[in-house]
Design a protein around this motif. Structure first.
Motif, PDB file in Angstrom:
ATOM      1  N   GLU A   8       0.849  -1.189   0.000  1.00  0.00           N
ATOM      2  CA  GLU A   8       0.000   0.000   0.000  1.00  0.00           C
ATOM      3  C   GLU A   8       0.889   1.245   0.000  1.00  0.00           C
ATOM      4  N   SER A   9       0.830   2.000  -1.097  1.00  0.00           N
ATOM      5  CA  SER A   9       1.610   3.238  -1.234  1.00  0.00           C
ATOM      6  C   SER A   9       3.090   3.013  -0.891  1.00  0.00           C
ATOM      7  N   LEU A  20      10.978   3.635  -5.870  1.00  0.00           N
ATOM      8  CA  LEU A  20       9.566   3.247  -5.960  1.00  0.00           C
ATOM      9  C   LEU A  20       8.697   4.432  -5.577  1.00  0.00           C
ATOM     10  N   LYS A  21       7.625   4.643  -6.339  1.00  0.00           N
ATOM     11  CA  LYS A  21       6.850   5.875  -6.208  1.00  0.00           C
ATOM     12  C   LYS A  21       5.395   5.622  -5.832  1.00  0.00           C
ATOM     13  N   GLY A  22       5.195   4.716  -4.880  1.00  0.00           N
ATOM     14  CA  GLY A  22       3.836   4.489  -4.389  1.00  0.00           C
ATOM     15  C   GLY A  22       3.182   3.301  -5.072  1.00  0.00           C
ATOM     16  N   ILE A  23       3.632   2.085  -4.725  1.00  0.00           N
ATOM     17  CA  ILE A  23       3.159   0.869  -5.386  1.00  0.00           C
ATOM     18  C   ILE A  23       2.037   0.237  -4.569  1.00  0.00           C
ATOM     19  N   ASP A  24       0.899   0.014  -5.227  1.00  0.00           N
ATOM     20  CA  ASP A  24      -0.214  -0.739  -4.649  1.00  0.00           C
ATOM     21  C   ASP A  24      -0.345  -2.036  -5.447  1.00  0.00           C
ATOM     22  N   LEU A  25      -0.029  -3.160  -4.811  1.00  0.00           N
ATOM     23  CA  LEU A  25      -0.013  -4.431  -5.542  1.00  0.00           C
ATOM     24  C   LEU A  25      -0.415  -5.562  -4.610  1.00  0.00           C
ATOM     25  N   HIS A  26      -1.339  -6.387  -5.068  1.00  0.00           N
ATOM     26  CA  HIS A  26      -1.835  -7.521  -4.284  1.00  0.00           C
ATOM     27  C   HIS A  26      -1.360  -8.809  -4.942  1.00  0.00           C
ATOM     28  N   ILE A  27      -0.480  -9.546  -4.259  1.00  0.00           N
ATOM     29  CA  ILE A  27       0.020 -10.816  -4.758  1.00  0.00           C
ATOM     30  C   ILE A  27      -0.781 -11.930  -4.092  1.00  0.00           C
ATOM     31  N   GLY A  40      16.407  -0.785 -14.049  1.00  0.00           N
ATOM     32  CA  GLY A  40      16.305   0.452 -13.291  1.00  0.00           C
ATOM     33  C   GLY A  40      14.902   0.904 -12.972  1.00  0.00           C
ATOM     34  N   CYS A  41      13.906   0.046 -13.258  1.00  0.00           N
ATOM     35  CA  CYS A  41      12.516   0.466 -13.038  1.00  0.00           C
ATOM     36  C   CYS A  41      12.043   0.209 -11.608  1.00  0.00           C
ATOM     37  N   GLY A  42      12.835  -0.521 -10.811  1.00  0.00           N
ATOM     38  CA  GLY A  42      12.451  -0.761  -9.426  1.00  0.00           C
ATOM     39  C   GLY A  42      12.011  -2.175  -9.113  1.00  0.00           C
ATOM     40  N   LYS A  43      12.153  -3.095 -10.047  1.00  0.00           N
ATOM     41  CA  LYS A  43      11.676  -4.472  -9.836  1.00  0.00           C
ATOM     42  C   LYS A  43      12.342  -5.136  -8.631  1.00  0.00           C
ATOM     43  N   SER A  44      13.668  -5.153  -8.645  1.00  0.00           N
ATOM     44  CA  SER A  44      14.392  -5.828  -7.566  1.00  0.00           C
ATOM     45  C   SER A  44      14.196  -5.123  -6.234  1.00  0.00           C
ATOM     46  N   THR A  45      14.170  -3.798  -6.264  1.00  0.00           N
ATOM     47  CA  THR A  45      13.916  -3.049  -5.031  1.00  0.00           C
ATOM     48  C   THR A  45      12.557  -3.419  -4.457  1.00  0.00           C
ATOM     49  N   PHE A  46      11.576  -3.572  -5.325  1.00  0.00           N
ATOM     50  CA  PHE A  46      10.231  -3.920  -4.866  1.00  0.00           C
ATOM     51  C   PHE A  46      10.230  -5.244  -4.111  1.00  0.00           C
ATOM     52  N   ARG A  52      11.845  -6.945   3.721  1.00  0.00           N
ATOM     53  CA  ARG A  52      12.648  -5.967   4.457  1.00  0.00           C
ATOM     54  C   ARG A  52      14.158  -6.161   4.263  1.00  0.00           C
ATOM     55  N   MET A  53      14.525  -6.655   3.088  1.00  0.00           N
ATOM     56  CA  MET A  53      15.950  -6.724   2.783  1.00  0.00           C
ATOM     57  C   MET A  53      16.469  -5.392   2.252  1.00  0.00           C
ATOM     58  N   HIS A  54      15.581  -4.589   1.684  1.00  0.00           N
ATOM     59  CA  HIS A  54      16.019  -3.298   1.145  1.00  0.00           C
ATOM     60  C   HIS A  54      16.657  -2.435   2.215  1.00  0.00           C
ATOM     61  N   GLU A  55      16.103  -2.495   3.412  1.00  0.00           N
ATOM     62  CA  GLU A  55      16.530  -1.572   4.467  1.00  0.00           C
ATOM     63  C   GLU A  55      17.946  -1.836   4.962  1.00  0.00           C
ATOM     64  N   VAL A  56      18.530  -2.998   4.632  1.00  0.00           N
ATOM     65  CA  VAL A  56      19.885  -3.284   5.118  1.00  0.00           C
ATOM     66  C   VAL A  56      20.944  -2.571   4.285  1.00  0.00           C
ATOM     67  N   ALA A  57      20.578  -2.029   3.119  1.00  0.00           N
ATOM     68  CA  ALA A  57      21.534  -1.304   2.286  1.00  0.00           C
ATOM     69  C   ALA A  57      21.768   0.100   2.843  1.00  0.00           C
ATOM     70  N   ASP A  58      22.983   0.609   2.680  1.00  0.00           N
ATOM     71  CA  ASP A  58      23.309   1.954   3.140  1.00  0.00           C
ATOM     72  C   ASP A  58      22.429   2.985   2.430  1.00  0.00           C
ATOM     73  N   GLY A  59      21.856   3.900   3.187  1.00  0.00           N
ATOM     74  CA  GLY A  59      21.056   4.972   2.599  1.00  0.00           C
ATOM     75  C   GLY A  59      19.674   4.559   2.148  1.00  0.00           C
ATOM     76  N   ALA A  60      19.263   3.341   2.492  1.00  0.00           N
ATOM     77  CA  ALA A  60      17.950   2.856   2.058  1.00  0.00           C
ATOM     78  C   ALA A  60      16.848   3.371   2.978  1.00  0.00           C
ATOM     79  N   LEU A  61      15.714   3.687   2.392  1.00  0.00           N
ATOM     80  CA  LEU A  61      14.553   4.176   3.128  1.00  0.00           C
ATOM     81  C   LEU A  61      13.294   3.624   2.497  1.00  0.00           C
ATOM     82  N   VAL A  62      12.324   3.269   3.327  1.00  0.00           N
ATOM     83  CA  VAL A  62      11.047   2.743   2.852  1.00  0.00           C
ATOM     84  C   VAL A  62       9.919   3.489   3.546  1.00  0.00           C
ATOM     85  N   GLU A  63       8.902   3.839   2.776  1.00  0.00           N
ATOM     86  CA  GLU A  63       7.654   4.375   3.320  1.00  0.00           C
ATOM     87  C   GLU A  63       6.497   3.576   2.743  1.00  0.00           C
ATOM     88  N   GLY A  64       5.378   3.586   3.441  1.00  0.00           N
ATOM     89  CA  GLY A  64       4.215   2.834   2.997  1.00  0.00           C
ATOM     90  C   GLY A  64       4.051   1.578   3.827  1.00  0.00           C
TER      91      GLY A  64
END
Length: 252
Positions: A8-9, A20-27, A40-46, A52-64
């Motif tokens: 959600e967002s 990532l710019k506000g992804i709403d996706l139901h798997i 570079g479109c954000g697939k792997s980051t998503f 919550r593996m993204h947050e272990v990278a330096d400078g990483a931030l997540v909202e939503g």
């Protein structure tokens, strides 16, 4: 048991770069969802945000929010280690633990979670290798190094390692991109079988692969979700001109 997961967002950054710019996706549970889009479109980051593996990278931030069993995985009370146990990950390049045997590679997560009973470990390793369609190829050399296997076998070993701790969701970041066509076929067949047990989200650059194995496909572009639909519907009659252009090779 497989579970569904919903974002959600969902927004993500590396430093000052918003990925990532506000992804709403139901798997949906017991499904295979392909995540496609140009580099570079954000697939792997998503997918890395989903456990919550993204947050272990330096400078990483997540909202939503990421909803899993009616819980937001980014709630401060949630344990990231437990999340990564329940939502497993298989990476692009096979990465067996080089100093461990085939058996110990699969058993490693179980031991970290406190399993010490030898019979229970043996049964769990066998079950996981069978689920990964690797048992018949390695059952007589379980004490050999995981690095002694071929590339395709190593990737299936990594899948077995991820399955051993019984995740409810399995994230796969281009799991066949480094493999030859025959090994790719083995991995694709395996993924099709695994959806009976787990929910799968797979990042892929291979449009044919998405068409072959995915129930649903999500098309990402510049950090946004452009289109999400049943795979057959999207590939035959995409709703967005950008999706059509990407699928027909006009860019990407």
């Amino acid at each position: 048991m497989a579970k569904e997961i919903r974002t959600e967002s969902l927004k993500a950054w590396y430093g000052t770069s918003q990925i990532l710019k506000g992804i709403d996706l139901h798997i949906e549970k017991n499904s295979i969802t392909a995540i496609i889009g140009p580099s570079g479109c954000g697939k792997s980051t998503f997918v890395r945000c989903l456990n919550r593996m993204h947050e272990v990278a330096d400078g990483a931030l997540v909202e939503g929010k990421v909803w899993f069993e009616n819980q937001n995985l980014y709630d401060p009370a949630m344990d990231p280690v437990d999340i990564r146990r329940r939502i497993g990950m298989v990476f692009q390049k096979p990465n067996p633990f080089p100093t461990m045997s085939i058996f110990d590679n699969v058993a490693s997560g179980l031991r970290l979670n406190g399993m010490r009973n030898k019979q229970a470990l043996t049964e769990a390793v066998e079950k996981s290798l069978k689920m990964a369609a690797l048992w018949n190829e390695v059952k007589d050399r379980l004490n050999h190094s995981g690095m002694s296997l071929s590339g395709g076998q190593q990737q299936r070993l990594c899948i077995a390692r991820a399955l051993a701790i019984e995740p409810e969701i399995l994230l796969m970041d281009e799991p066949a991109s480094a493999l030859d066509p025959i090994s790719t076929g083995h991995v694709e067949d395996l993924i099709g079988e695994l959806k009976k047990e787990v929910t799968i989200a797979i990042v892929t650059h291979n449009m044919q692969q998405a068409a072959r194995i995915a129930d649903k496909t999500a098309f990402f572009l510049s950090g946004e979700l452009v289109e999400y639909n049943n795979t057959e519907t999207m590939f035959i009659s995409p709703l967005d001109k950008r999706t059509e252009d990407y699928l027909t090779g006009r860019f990407g």
